[in-house]
Design a protein around this motif. Sequence first.
Motif, PDB file in Angstrom:
ATOM      1  N   VAL A   9       0.821  -1.298   0.070  1.00  0.00           N
ATOM      2  CA  VAL A   9       0.186   0.017  -0.109  1.00  0.00           C
ATOM      3  C   VAL A   9       1.022   1.322  -0.058  1.00  0.00           C
ATOM      4  N   LYS A  10       0.462   2.216  -0.446  1.00  0.00           N
ATOM      5  CA  LYS A  10       1.136   3.609  -0.372  1.00  0.00           C
ATOM      6  C   LYS A  10       1.585   4.099   0.869  1.00  0.00           C
ATOM      7  N   GLU A  11       2.910   4.555   0.985  1.00  0.00           N
ATOM      8  CA  GLU A  11       3.583   5.003   2.147  1.00  0.00           C
ATOM      9  C   GLU A  11       3.522   6.721   2.205  1.00  0.00           C
ATOM     10  N   TYR A  12       3.339   7.265   3.157  1.00  0.00           N
ATOM     11  CA  TYR A  12       3.216   8.619   2.962  1.00  0.00           C
ATOM     12  C   TYR A  12       4.407   9.278   3.630  1.00  0.00           C
ATOM     13  N   GLU A  52      -6.554  12.631   0.924  1.00  0.00           N
ATOM     14  CA  GLU A  52      -6.406  11.328   1.329  1.00  0.00           C
ATOM     15  C   GLU A  52      -6.884  11.220   2.668  1.00  0.00           C
ATOM     16  N   VAL A  53      -7.095  12.256   3.478  1.00  0.00           N
ATOM     17  CA  VAL A  53      -7.459  12.123   4.838  1.00  0.00           C
ATOM     18  C   VAL A  53      -8.891  12.915   5.074  1.00  0.00           C
ATOM     19  N   GLY A  54      -9.535  12.390   6.071  1.00  0.00           N
ATOM     20  CA  GLY A  54     -10.884  12.982   6.474  1.00  0.00           C
ATOM     21  C   GLY A  54     -11.547  12.324   7.558  1.00  0.00           C
ATOM     22  N   ASN A  55     -11.515  13.128   8.816  1.00  0.00           N
ATOM     23  CA  ASN A  55     -12.199  12.151   9.793  1.00  0.00           C
ATOM     24  C   ASN A  55     -12.890  13.319  10.499  1.00  0.00           C
ATOM     25  N   THR A  87      -6.232  -0.477  -4.393  1.00  0.00           N
ATOM     26  CA  THR A  87      -5.242   0.637  -4.570  1.00  0.00           C
ATOM     27  C   THR A  87      -3.826   0.248  -4.436  1.00  0.00           C
ATOM     28  N   ALA A  88      -3.794  -0.974  -3.498  1.00  0.00           N
ATOM     29  CA  ALA A  88      -2.221  -1.348  -3.281  1.00  0.00           C
ATOM     30  C   ALA A  88      -1.712  -1.930  -4.624  1.00  0.00           C
ATOM     31  N   ALA A  89      -2.572  -2.692  -5.323  1.00  0.00           N
ATOM     32  CA  ALA A  89      -2.273  -3.158  -6.645  1.00  0.00           C
ATOM     33  C   ALA A  89      -2.210  -2.172  -7.829  1.00  0.00           C
ATOM     34  N   TYR A  90      -3.133  -1.129  -7.640  1.00  0.00           N
ATOM     35  CA  TYR A  90      -3.340  -0.130  -8.764  1.00  0.00           C
ATOM     36  C   TYR A  90      -3.360   1.499  -8.136  1.00  0.00           C
ATOM     37  N   PRO A  91      -1.857   1.578  -7.637  1.00  0.00           N
ATOM     38  CA  PRO A  91      -1.990   3.054  -7.122  1.00  0.00           C
ATOM     39  C   PRO A  91      -2.298   4.194  -7.804  1.00  0.00           C
ATOM     40  N   PHE A  92      -2.294   3.885  -9.195  1.00  0.00           N
ATOM     41  CA  PHE A  92      -2.538   5.121 -10.071  1.00  0.00           C
ATOM     42  C   PHE A  92      -4.005   5.704  -9.832  1.00  0.00           C
ATOM     43  N   LYS A  95      -3.668   8.640  -7.362  1.00  0.00           N
ATOM     44  CA  LYS A  95      -3.265   9.713  -8.112  1.00  0.00           C
ATOM     45  C   LYS A  95      -4.403  10.390  -8.908  1.00  0.00           C
ATOM     46  N   MET A  96      -5.177   9.509  -9.767  1.00  0.00           N
ATOM     47  CA  MET A  96      -5.893  10.167 -10.688  1.00  0.00           C
ATOM     48  C   MET A  96      -7.085  10.973 -10.037  1.00  0.00           C
TER      49      MET A  96
END
Lengths: 242, 247
Positions: free
Chosen positions: A61-64, B47-50, B193-198, B201-202
């Motif tokens: 997974v992506k690391e930040y 990426e973040v929201g809580n 998304t681990a397999a397809y991180p694009f 990004k998209m």
Amino acid sequence: MKQQHLITRRRAIIAGLTSLSGMLLPACSQPLPPTYGNILRMGDVLTYKAHRALLPGQSLVKEYAYGDISSFPATGTIDPSVHSEAYGPFLKNGFGDWRLSVEGRVARPGLYSLADLQKFPMRKQITRHLCEEGWSAIAEWTGVPLSVVLQHAGILPTARFVNFVAYDGYRESIDLLDAFHPQTLLAYGMNGRDLSIPHGAPVRARVETQVGYKSIKFLERVVVSDDFIDNGDIGWAWYVGI
Amino acid sequence: MPSLSVTNGQHKRWVRISHWIIAMSFVALVFSGYEMLMTHPRLYWGEVGNDLTPALLELPVSRNYHHNGWTQRESFFDRPGSPVSAGRTYDIFNQNGWGRSLHFLAGWFLFVTGAIYLLAGAFTGHFRKRLLPRRDEFTWRSFLRDVGDHLRMQIPKGGGPYGLLQKCTYVTIVFFLLPLMVVTGVTMSPAVTAAYPFLLKMFGGVQSARTIHFFAFVALVLFLVVHVVMVIRSGFRQQMRGMTLGK
């Protein structure tokens, strides 16, 4: 006679449904979670099988970056001493008496103290936690890869699942692909400090390829098993890679 | 020209079957999706929201809206503006146990049926012949005239080929909004998304994907409302016969 060989639409549909239900209603011997005859759980198993069949197994997974670390709510159990009399006394000496039991299908079952776990090779990762509720947060986790502990305990070749038991009564399990994922940790640190109680002290799981609730807090035991250990249908999908 | 029938007044059987499977999946997806929105009725970008970070949009749709059941905030770092943690003490509305599973099950039905529909539509010439506006058909003038006619509720009875506005709407739904729904949906999956991180990004992050997923849902529900109104206004019995019996 010729009639017999016709593939009618009805026959095709019946054959299709039969083979589909064969796929979704696994027999006891198959290494899949039970569906309890529940159509929603069948859908979850279909998602699990599709992910395992179609996605490359061990993508990270992506690391930040450090600056991406965000505010992070603690949800679910935030004080396990409410649920467990055994947990409260650990607080008196900073989890010095706490031991993680690694048991089941391993050659050398044993008890690991926090110091034992910290002696293993350490991994730090800044990853995103995605809660099934819909929120997300980024934190830095410090811990030992679960694979290191499983290999230290001598995981047996027939093993298929890793089960977690927590002090607040929660149980979870993951398959070996997720258990041996390089980012699956037994985490004892968060954002450069010891893991706080609301976030799962002293040690929690991090299962980064699945949704938040698989990253179970307040670990008590890690049980390796050959077969799926059935905790009943708790109303939540067993596999939550989505 | 909101006619749902095609030139010969008939919908092909595969069009009718996929229409109703997708329609039923869509209802299940809206129902379960709204339940999930009630669980966390806040939308974010990035990426973040809580609950401890600012929201782009907050929707007053459940008891979880603006609940204040939190322990005192504690900073992660010893510096001003540090990210914080707080424990939730409030028993939130959460029916995601069945809600999420129903959503993904219906998603499977929509995805598989939609993929078959797209392949069949491309290979049978259905899209070319009936759905896509012809090159000589599309001009802004005739498009705006068609919009004007609809706004004045001058709606011809069904039976003929699709009108220009109708074609444009269906093309938007079939080739843009429903695929966008699927892609923003899987962008919320950590395994995918681990397999397809694009994917991350998209869309600029998981929360951006969730927010786009929400606005596409709003657009699709608006489409459904207009679609049903048009079916009724252009001859309900005839249109329903056309999409069920095919005549």
